[in-house]
Structures are given as C-alpha cells and as structure tokens.
Scaffold this active site. Structure first.
Site, PDB file in Angstrom:
ATOM      1  N   ASP A  46       0.876  -1.173   0.000  1.00 20.51           N
ATOM      2  CA  ASP A  46       0.000   0.000   0.000  1.00 20.51           C
ATOM      3  C   ASP A  46       0.914   1.223   0.000  1.00 20.51           C
ATOM      4  O   ASP A  46       1.615   1.483   0.975  1.00 20.51           O
ATOM      5  CB  ASP A  46      -0.897  -0.001   1.229  1.00 20.51           C
ATOM      6  N   SER A  53       1.464  12.475 -16.184  1.00 19.46           N
ATOM      7  CA  SER A  53       0.218  12.729 -16.920  1.00 19.46           C
ATOM      8  C   SER A  53       0.327  14.083 -17.596  1.00 19.46           C
ATOM      9  O   SER A  53       1.035  14.976 -17.108  1.00 19.46           O
ATOM     10  CB  SER A  53      -0.974  12.729 -15.952  1.00 19.46           C
ATOM     11  N   TYR A  77      -6.200  16.201  -8.697  1.00 17.59           N
ATOM     12  CA  TYR A  77      -5.400  15.189  -9.386  1.00 17.59           C
ATOM     13  C   TYR A  77      -4.303  15.861 -10.209  1.00 17.59           C
ATOM     14  O   TYR A  77      -3.130  15.456 -10.158  1.00 17.59           O
ATOM     15  CB  TYR A  77      -6.295  14.349 -10.300  1.00 17.59           C
ATOM     16  N   LYS A  82      -0.058  15.720 -10.084  1.00 16.68           N
ATOM     17  CA  LYS A  82       0.805  15.432 -11.234  1.00 16.68           C
ATOM     18  C   LYS A  82       1.755  16.597 -11.537  1.00 16.68           C
ATOM     19  O   LYS A  82       2.873  16.374 -12.015  1.00 16.68           O
ATOM     20  CB  LYS A  82      -0.044  15.079 -12.453  1.00 16.68           C
TER      21      LYS A  82
END
Length: 250
Positions: A60, A140, A156, A160
């Site tokens: 994890d 990304s 998000y 990135k």
C-alpha cells in the site's frame, strides 16, 4: 534492451492497466521484475503467467512502512535494483472545495509514495555502486497544463504537477551528484484503463485513447537510449483529442 537482461526492475501499480503492461514488456525483454500493488490476487495471476522472472510484494503506497518493508524484501532477495517504474496512481474526481480524504489519498499515493520509492531506489543503487540505473515516473499531461473546463481534475492535476517538479529536481540532483541514474517522466493523455473506465471511453473513436502498450513501449524507448542520453520527458497524446468528451462526462 540487452544491457538490462538479468537486471532487477521494480514496478508500482503492477496489478492492472499500465503497470501490468510494463511488467509484461520488461519480463519479455529479459528483466527480473518485482511488482508492487495492493491487489494480491492479480499479482499471483501475473506470477503464474510470467513464470520465474516475475515476483511481487503486496504494498500500500500510502504506508511508508509498507514501502520500506517491500524495498527491504527486494534488497534481501536480489541485493539491489536497477530500474524503478513509479506507475501507481489514484484519480478521484474532486474539485478545490471537495473531500479532504480524496485529496489525501491522491497526494499520499501520487506524490509521497512515489517520492519515497525514488529515495529508497537511489539509496540501493548507490550502495551497490551499479554502473547504471534508471527511474521512470509515469506522470500525466495534467501535470503540465491546467485543463480548462475540467474542474474535477484540479486536485489530481495538482498531484501530477508535483510529479513533474519532483522528477526534474531528482534528475538535477543525480547530475549534480554525478550518480549514474537517469530520470524520465512519461506523461500520457487519456489511456484506456480501469481508472478511466468511468468516462465511457468505449464510446469515443478508436484513435481517441491511448492503450496501455503505448506507455509500456515508451518505457522501453527510454530504457533503451544510450548511456549518454537521458530521455527526460515523453508526452503521449491520442491522435484524436478526447477532451470535449471528458469535459461532458466529468
């Protein structure tokens, strides 16, 4: 890829999607691959399919202890690593007024977990004094551009952007310290994976999404470059822009 035959690669987020495709490509090219992921049943299936050159540790990435234990297992088993592919990532659709737990999950996984993995990999490679190492962060395009009209990608995208900065600072540190470790960021547009299934990408045109093999091939390209070449950044976009479709779905 001949120089990497028999060398050890760690791939995070190895159980599905891009990570699985990367594991397959590296094993096919003669590398010993250790997959890190939470879904142990998928890792077991991959081990049975890819045979002796694929190993795994259930990890994890939100737990530093989990990460340290996993790298400890790799060190005890293989003595060192040569390549790290930071692929694991979490996407939660939430804006700047959203849920703190969603924010924390993304930053813990996409930023802190990635950075801890980088630190541990560099320490192991330095100890071994290996001739060559490579760290590849699967980033990304949202880490390079603020996507207009896509408010649910704001946090998000922020994680990135952090990956973009961390990767550049890490590459600069390797150069300043004269460490033989190259650092690459690979930044795809929309890829057809479990993570993007929520956007109904099956309804868009064939050339409007990337496939996982495209990112795995980019990894091979970066790894295959001559030692004098550091492929610092690869940006991959679908041939047809999917943004209008995504904005309508988000």
């Amino acid at each position: 890829m001949d120089k990497w035959i028999g060398k050890v690669a760690v791939v995070t987020g190895a159980s599905f999607g891009i990570g699985e495709a990367i594991c397959r490509q590296l094993v096919q090219n003669g590398m010993i691959v250790v997959g890190f992921a939470r879904k142990e049943y998928r890792l077991q299936e991959l081990r049975e399919e890819l045979k002796g050159n694929f190993h795994y540790v259930k990890v994890d990435l939100c737990s530093e202890k989990n990460i340290l234990d996993a790298f400890g297992w790799v060190k005890n088993t293989f003595k060192t690593i040569d390549v790290l592919i930071n692929n694991a990532g979490v996407l939660k659709l939430t804006d700047v007024l959203g849920d703190t737990n969603d924010w924390k999950l993304m930053f813990d996984t996409n930023v802190l977990g990635l950075h801890i993995c980088c630190r541990e990999a560099v320490k192991m490679i330095k100890e071994k004094k290996t001739k060559e190492g490579h760290i590849i962060n699967v980033n990304s395009i949202t880490g390079h551009y603020v996507m207009s009209g896509m408010k649910d990608f704001s946090v998000y995208g922020s994680t990135k952007f952090s990956v973009t900065a961390l990767t550049e600072y890490l590459r600069e540190y390797m150069s300043m310290e004269k460490l033989p470790i190259r650092v690459t960021s690979i930044s795809p547009g929309f890829v057809d994976t479990n993570m993007t299934a929520k956007f109904n990408l099956d309804k868009v045109e064939d050339n409007a999404t990337l496939q996982t093999i495209d990112i795995a091939d980019a990894v091979l390209y970066a790894l295959s470059a001559p030692k004098r070449v550091n492929v610092a950044e690869i940006i991959l976009r679908p041939s047809i822009d999917t943004m209008a479709h995504i904005v309508n779905c988000s």
